[in-house]
Design an enzyme around this catalytic site. Structure first.
Site, PDB file in Angstrom:
ATOM      1  CE  LYS A  52      -3.820  -2.486   2.186  1.00  0.00           C
ATOM      2  NZ  LYS A  52      -4.640  -2.788   3.379  1.00  0.00           N
ATOM      3  CD  GLN A  96      -3.567  -4.356   6.507  1.00  0.00           C
ATOM      4  OE1 GLN A  96      -3.714  -3.322   5.872  1.00  0.00           O
ATOM      5  NE2 GLN A  96      -3.981  -5.520   6.049  1.00  0.00           N
ATOM      6  CG  ASP A 119      -9.481   0.025   5.104  1.00  0.00           C
ATOM      7  OD1 ASP A 119      -9.296  -0.491   3.985  1.00  0.00           O
ATOM      8  OD2 ASP A 119      -8.662  -0.042   6.042  1.00  0.00           O
TER       9      ASP A 119
END
Ligand code: GUN
Length: 304
Positions: A52, A96, A119
């Site tokens: 990422k 994460q 997200d």
């Protein structure tokens, strides 16, 4: 022969579009920024987050990698999120998952500013998705829709069967497919006669997290198969079950001692009309859509 839905080329096209957008924003003095928070040392998470951060560099986004220790407290994480919410150089906050057990993950995800929730995990964004006025949509489900659309696979009127009901993939992808006018069935671990239902699917999405769970007898010939699973195989028995006779996989397995299989048995791919391979399918879209979401967040936050 079934058609392979190549995640690499679709992800590359999206990244190209994102890079163009980043260029336009740069001309206006705006550089979208992503904060990636990686707690502790989970090997898979380290690989994902590295990808990422690399994607940000490739596309011209700013990124800040923050790596709290594995024993960090919920309170310290809440302070960190508050700091990131307040920073003007940060448009997206990515935490994460999974987080260590002492962290209250739900509380933490609710603390992220919904405007920076790239997200799409915040209940405000989940609610907007359900209400059909999405702003920031979870990356993997959004990527699945991109794969279908950019591959000219019809969705409207089709029967889409989603196996798996997670907040991250199963539920949101079902809603997105519904908004595209599919007839949607969601199946899960308590579903009876699963094979009878999956065999009705024109589009079958497997997001269960169990290696090769969807077997050839569960697939209608010609169906489009979307495999969200990423499962590591390390034993010879497992390997032989899925890949016996596959020379390329054999060489990779011999070299690394492991290989990856999705939630769909590779033999089942041969029954379908089109499928996303693992690796090289859905996973690549997740990162591309994260970049797209970060640029979108940067624009929305500035009213652009
Ligand atoms: N862990 C597995 N998938 C994801 C994802 O899409 N986002 C985050 N933040 N963590 C994950």
């Amino acid at each position: 022969m079934p058609r392979i839905l190549d995640g690499a080329s679709i992800a590359a096209a999206i990244k190209h579009e994102v890079a163009e957008e980043v260029g336009k924003l740069a001309a206006r003095g705006v550089r979208p920024g992503l904060a990636a928070v990686l707690v502790g040392h989970v090997a898979a998470s380290e690989i994902y987050v590295r990808s990422k951060v690399q994607a940000c560099a490739d596309l011209g986004l700013y990124s800040d990698l923050i790596t709290p220790a594995a024993d960090v407290t919920t309170e310290a994480m809440l302070d960190l999120v508050a700091d990131l919410n307040a920073r003007d150089d940060i448009d997206g906050v990515l935490i994460q998952l999974p987080l260590p057990p002492q962290i209250d993950s739900k509380r933490l995800l609710e603390a992220v500013d919904p405007a920076k929730d790239v997200d799409g995990f915040h209940p405000v964004n989940a609610g907007r998705l359900l209400a059909g006025r999405p702003a920031l949509v979870p990356c993997t489900p959004a990527g699945i829709i991109e794969i279908l659309k950019r591959s000219n696979i019809p969705i409207a009127g089709q029967h889409a069967v989603v196996v798996g009901r997670s907040d991250i993939v199963g539920k949101p992808v079902a809603i997105l497919l519904l908004h595209e006018n599919a007839t949607v069935t969601i199946c899960h671990s308590k579903t009876r006669k699963l094979g009878e239902i999956t065999r009705q699917a024109d589009i079958l999405v497997a997001a269960i997290g169990r290696p090769g769970f969807i077997t050839p007898d569960m697939v209608r010939p010609g169906a489009t198969l979307i495999d969200v699973g990423i499962n590591r195989l390390t034993t010879r028995d497992e390997f032989d079950r899925f890949f016996k006779g596959d020379a390329k996989r054999e060489a990779a397995f011999a070299k690394r001692g492991s290989t990856i299989v999705g939630d769909i048995d590779p033999h089942a791919f041969q029954v379908g009309g089109a499928y996303t391979p693992v690796p090289g399918g859905v996973g690549l879209l997740t990162i591309a859509m994260l970049m797209a979401n970060t640029v979108r967040a940067a624009k929305l936050r500035r009213g652009l």
